[in-house]
Scaffold this motif. Sequence first.
Motif, PDB file in Angstrom:
ATOM      1  N   TYR A  92     -32.000   9.137   4.075  1.00  0.00           N
ATOM      2  CA  TYR A  92     -32.137  10.599   4.110  1.00  0.00           C
ATOM      3  C   TYR A  92     -32.484  11.065   5.515  1.00  0.00           C
ATOM      4  O   TYR A  92     -31.843  11.976   6.051  1.00  0.00           O
ATOM      5  CB  TYR A  92     -33.212  11.027   3.116  1.00  0.00           C
ATOM      6  N   PHE A  93     -33.479  10.451   6.146  1.00  0.00           N
ATOM      7  CA  PHE A  93     -33.905  10.880   7.478  1.00  0.00           C
ATOM      8  C   PHE A  93     -32.847  10.579   8.537  1.00  0.00           C
ATOM      9  O   PHE A  93     -32.530  11.424   9.376  1.00  0.00           O
ATOM     10  CB  PHE A  93     -35.215  10.195   7.864  1.00  0.00           C
ATOM     11  N   LEU A  94     -32.288   9.366   8.509  1.00  0.00           N
ATOM     12  CA  LEU A  94     -31.391   8.930   9.584  1.00  0.00           C
ATOM     13  C   LEU A  94     -29.986   9.508   9.460  1.00  0.00           C
ATOM     14  O   LEU A  94     -29.352   9.823  10.470  1.00  0.00           O
ATOM     15  CB  LEU A  94     -31.319   7.403   9.612  1.00  0.00           C
ATOM     16  N   GLN A  95     -29.498   9.658   8.246  1.00  0.00           N
ATOM     17  CA  GLN A  95     -28.112  10.073   8.056  1.00  0.00           C
ATOM     18  C   GLN A  95     -27.965  11.565   7.764  1.00  0.00           C
ATOM     19  O   GLN A  95     -26.875  12.121   7.932  1.00  0.00           O
ATOM     20  CB  GLN A  95     -27.484   9.270   6.918  1.00  0.00           C
ATOM     21  N   TYR A  96     -29.046  12.209   7.339  1.00  0.00           N
ATOM     22  CA  TYR A  96     -28.931  13.620   6.978  1.00  0.00           C
ATOM     23  C   TYR A  96     -29.929  14.511   7.717  1.00  0.00           C
ATOM     24  O   TYR A  96     -29.536  15.418   8.452  1.00  0.00           O
ATOM     25  CB  TYR A  96     -29.114  13.789   5.463  1.00  0.00           C
ATOM     26  N   LEU A 107     -32.341  14.263  10.265  1.00  0.00           N
ATOM     27  CA  LEU A 107     -32.394  14.358  11.722  1.00  0.00           C
ATOM     28  C   LEU A 107     -31.079  14.867  12.321  1.00  0.00           C
ATOM     29  O   LEU A 107     -31.102  15.725  13.211  1.00  0.00           O
ATOM     30  CB  LEU A 107     -32.799  13.020  12.332  1.00  0.00           C
ATOM     31  N   PRO A 108     -29.903  14.377  11.879  1.00  0.00           N
ATOM     32  CA  PRO A 108     -28.652  14.944  12.408  1.00  0.00           C
ATOM     33  C   PRO A 108     -28.515  16.438  12.127  1.00  0.00           C
ATOM     34  O   PRO A 108     -28.008  17.192  12.974  1.00  0.00           O
ATOM     35  CB  PRO A 108     -27.566  14.146  11.671  1.00  0.00           C
ATOM     36  N   GLN A 109     -28.971  16.883  10.955  1.00  0.00           N
ATOM     37  CA  GLN A 109     -28.898  18.305  10.620  1.00  0.00           C
ATOM     38  C   GLN A 109     -29.771  19.128  11.566  1.00  0.00           C
ATOM     39  O   GLN A 109     -29.352  20.179  12.063  1.00  0.00           O
ATOM     40  CB  GLN A 109     -29.349  18.525   9.175  1.00  0.00           C
ATOM     41  N   ILE A 110     -30.979  18.649  11.817  1.00  0.00           N
ATOM     42  CA  ILE A 110     -31.884  19.359  12.722  1.00  0.00           C
ATOM     43  C   ILE A 110     -31.309  19.391  14.131  1.00  0.00           C
ATOM     44  O   ILE A 110     -31.384  20.411  14.832  1.00  0.00           O
ATOM     45  CB  ILE A 110     -33.280  18.709  12.716  1.00  0.00           C
ATOM     46  N   ARG A 111     -30.717  18.282  14.562  1.00  0.00           N
ATOM     47  CA  ARG A 111     -30.122  18.223  15.906  1.00  0.00           C
ATOM     48  C   ARG A 111     -29.021  19.276  16.053  1.00  0.00           C
ATOM     49  O   ARG A 111     -28.931  19.970  17.073  1.00  0.00           O
ATOM     50  CB  ARG A 111     -29.552  16.826  16.182  1.00  0.00           C
ATOM     51  N   THR A 112     -28.175  19.411  15.034  1.00  0.00           N
ATOM     52  CA  THR A 112     -27.106  20.405  15.071  1.00  0.00           C
ATOM     53  C   THR A 112     -27.675  21.816  15.201  1.00  0.00           C
ATOM     54  O   THR A 112     -27.181  22.637  15.986  1.00  0.00           O
ATOM     55  CB  THR A 112     -26.248  20.310  13.798  1.00  0.00           C
ATOM     56  N   ARG A 113     -28.721  22.102  14.467  1.00  0.00           N
ATOM     57  CA  ARG A 113     -29.322  23.436  14.512  1.00  0.00           C
ATOM     58  C   ARG A 113     -30.009  23.686  15.864  1.00  0.00           C
ATOM     59  O   ARG A 113     -29.970  24.803  16.389  1.00  0.00           O
ATOM     60  CB  ARG A 113     -30.323  23.586  13.373  1.00  0.00           C
ATOM     61  N   GLU A 173     -36.124   6.426  18.301  1.00  0.00           N
ATOM     62  CA  GLU A 173     -37.376   5.755  17.920  1.00  0.00           C
ATOM     63  C   GLU A 173     -37.499   5.661  16.397  1.00  0.00           C
ATOM     64  O   GLU A 173     -37.901   4.622  15.863  1.00  0.00           O
ATOM     65  CB  GLU A 173     -38.581   6.514  18.486  1.00  0.00           C
ATOM     66  N   VAL A 174     -37.185   6.740  15.723  1.00  0.00           N
ATOM     67  CA  VAL A 174     -37.239   6.738  14.256  1.00  0.00           C
ATOM     68  C   VAL A 174     -36.242   5.730  13.698  1.00  0.00           C
ATOM     69  O   VAL A 174     -36.541   4.990  12.756  1.00  0.00           O
ATOM     70  CB  VAL A 174     -36.957   8.145  13.693  1.00  0.00           C
ATOM     71  N   ASN A 175     -35.052   5.687  14.298  1.00  0.00           N
ATOM     72  CA  ASN A 175     -34.027   4.736  13.863  1.00  0.00           C
ATOM     73  C   ASN A 175     -34.515   3.301  14.008  1.00  0.00           C
ATOM     74  O   ASN A 175     -34.355   2.476  13.094  1.00  0.00           O
ATOM     75  CB  ASN A 175     -32.751   4.950  14.670  1.00  0.00           C
ATOM     76  N   GLN A 176     -35.117   2.975  15.149  1.00  0.00           N
ATOM     77  CA  GLN A 176     -35.632   1.623  15.364  1.00  0.00           C
ATOM     78  C   GLN A 176     -36.764   1.306  14.392  1.00  0.00           C
ATOM     79  O   GLN A 176     -36.840   0.197  13.847  1.00  0.00           O
ATOM     80  CB  GLN A 176     -36.109   1.479  16.805  1.00  0.00           C
ATOM     81  N   HIS A 177     -37.636   2.259  14.183  1.00  0.00           N
ATOM     82  CA  HIS A 177     -38.766   2.111  13.264  1.00  0.00           C
ATOM     83  C   HIS A 177     -38.271   1.776  11.850  1.00  0.00           C
ATOM     84  O   HIS A 177     -38.733   0.817  11.225  1.00  0.00           O
ATOM     85  CB  HIS A 177     -39.566   3.416  13.263  1.00  0.00           C
ATOM     86  N   MET A 178     -37.335   2.564  11.356  1.00  0.00           N
ATOM     87  CA  MET A 178     -36.864   2.389   9.990  1.00  0.00           C
ATOM     88  C   MET A 178     -35.916   1.205   9.852  1.00  0.00           C
ATOM     89  O   MET A 178     -35.886   0.551   8.803  1.00  0.00           O
ATOM     90  CB  MET A 178     -36.212   3.676   9.498  1.00  0.00           C
ATOM     91  N   SER A 179     -35.150   0.913  10.901  1.00  0.00           N
ATOM     92  CA  SER A 179     -34.263  -0.249  10.865  1.00  0.00           C
ATOM     93  C   SER A 179     -35.070  -1.539  10.791  1.00  0.00           C
ATOM     94  O   SER A 179     -34.675  -2.497  10.109  1.00  0.00           O
ATOM     95  CB  SER A 179     -33.360  -0.270  12.106  1.00  0.00           C
ATOM     96  N   THR A 232     -41.362  21.205   8.481  1.00  0.00           N
ATOM     97  CA  THR A 232     -41.176  20.583   7.168  1.00  0.00           C
ATOM     98  C   THR A 232     -40.759  19.116   7.292  1.00  0.00           C
ATOM     99  O   THR A 232     -41.227  18.269   6.523  1.00  0.00           O
ATOM    100  CB  THR A 232     -40.146  21.347   6.329  1.00  0.00           C
ATOM    101  N   CYS A 233     -39.906  18.812   8.271  1.00  0.00           N
ATOM    102  CA  CYS A 233     -39.503  17.422   8.467  1.00  0.00           C
ATOM    103  C   CYS A 233     -40.705  16.591   8.921  1.00  0.00           C
ATOM    104  O   CYS A 233     -40.859  15.436   8.518  1.00  0.00           O
ATOM    105  CB  CYS A 233     -38.368  17.321   9.482  1.00  0.00           C
ATOM    106  N   GLY A 234     -41.548  17.180   9.764  1.00  0.00           N
ATOM    107  CA  GLY A 234     -42.770  16.492  10.175  1.00  0.00           C
ATOM    108  C   GLY A 234     -43.653  16.177   8.980  1.00  0.00           C
ATOM    109  O   GLY A 234     -44.210  15.076   8.871  1.00  0.00           O
ATOM    110  N   ASP A 235     -43.766  17.115   8.050  1.00  0.00           N
ATOM    111  CA  ASP A 235     -44.551  16.886   6.828  1.00  0.00           C
ATOM    112  C   ASP A 235     -43.924  15.783   5.981  1.00  0.00           C
ATOM    113  O   ASP A 235     -44.628  14.936   5.410  1.00  0.00           O
ATOM    114  CB  ASP A 235     -44.634  18.175   6.000  1.00  0.00           C
ATOM    115  N   GLU A 236     -42.591  15.787   5.884  1.00  0.00           N
ATOM    116  CA  GLU A 236     -41.899  14.756   5.099  1.00  0.00           C
ATOM    117  C   GLU A 236     -42.113  13.374   5.709  1.00  0.00           C
ATOM    118  O   GLU A 236     -42.357  12.395   4.989  1.00  0.00           O
ATOM    119  CB  GLU A 236     -40.409  15.074   5.029  1.00  0.00           C
ATOM    120  N   LEU A 237     -42.018  13.285   7.022  1.00  0.00           N
ATOM    121  CA  LEU A 237     -42.232  12.005   7.692  1.00  0.00           C
ATOM    122  C   LEU A 237     -43.675  11.536   7.532  1.00  0.00           C
ATOM    123  O   LEU A 237     -43.945  10.341   7.367  1.00  0.00           O
ATOM    124  CB  LEU A 237     -41.879  12.124   9.179  1.00  0.00           C
ATOM    125  N   PHE A 238     -44.609  12.490   7.581  1.00  0.00           N
ATOM    126  CA  PHE A 238     -46.020  12.144   7.384  1.00  0.00           C
ATOM    127  C   PHE A 238     -46.236  11.525   6.006  1.00  0.00           C
ATOM    128  O   PHE A 238     -46.899  10.490   5.868  1.00  0.00           O
ATOM    129  CB  PHE A 238     -46.895  13.389   7.547  1.00  0.00           C
TER     130      PHE A 238
END
Length: 221
Positions: free
Chosen positions: A80-84, A86-92, A118-124, A190-196
Motif C-alpha cells: 500500500y505505501f510503496l505502490q500506492y 507514496l507515488p500518489q502523494i508524489r504526483t500531487r 528510505e521507506v522502500n529500503q526499510h520495508m524491503s 494522514t500518511c504520517g499517521d498511517e506510517l506511525f
Amino acid sequence: MADLLCDHYCIFLLIFNFDIKLGVGEKTIKEVCQEYDIDVDTFIYLVNFLLNDELVSHHGGVHMLDVSLLIKFLGKSHSYFLQYRLPQIRTRILDTLKTTSQDVEFVIKRYFDEYAEEVNQHMSYENDVVFPYVEELLKGQLSSSYSIQVFEQKHDQIELKMLELKNILIKYYIGGDPLKLNNVLHELYTCGDELFMHNAIEDKIFIPCIKEIEEALVKKK
C-alpha cells in the motif's frame, strides 16, 4: 462490522489490507472474519490497538495472535505505501509545485524522493529478511545467526521525515493554488499517521510475538 467502520474510519485501511471488501451488510465482525478466513482474535486485537494502542499494549495478550496473519497484513501494508500511497502523494506534490520557484521545487522533490527510497529500503528489508526469518521460526527452525532483536535495534521511525516535509512546505512554499496545497498537506499528515501506526504495530505487537516464539523454541532445545 458496518457499525465499526461507520464509527472509526481508521479501520478502513485495516480491512483493505486484510482483503476484506465492503458490502458487509448486517454481518457481525466474527462472520466477516470467518468469510475471509481471518482469525477473529487477531483482527479484534488490531482494531483495539488502532483505537487505543497504549491501553492494548499495557494489557498484552500477543501470545494469542496469528503470526502468519500478521505477516500477511504487514506485507499488504508495505505494498500500500510503496505502490500506492507514496507515488500518489508524489504526483500531487509535483502538480502543486508547478507554480513555485525552481529552487523550492528541486529541494522538495529531492527530499521526497530520498525519503521514499528510505521507506522502500526499510520495508524491503522486512519483506526480504525479517518475514522469511519468522516463517522459518513458525516451522520450528531457530537461527543461530539472526534474531528479532537485530531487527528491533535497527527499526527506525520512518514517519518522522514525512512530517518534516510538511514543515518545508509551510515555511518555503510561496504562491500557487492554496486548495491544492491544502490537499497535499492533508495527505502528508494522514500518511504520517498511517506510517506511525504501521511502525507501532511492528514494535508493540509483531516484535513481542516473535520474541515469544523464539523463547519457546530455545526452551525446547
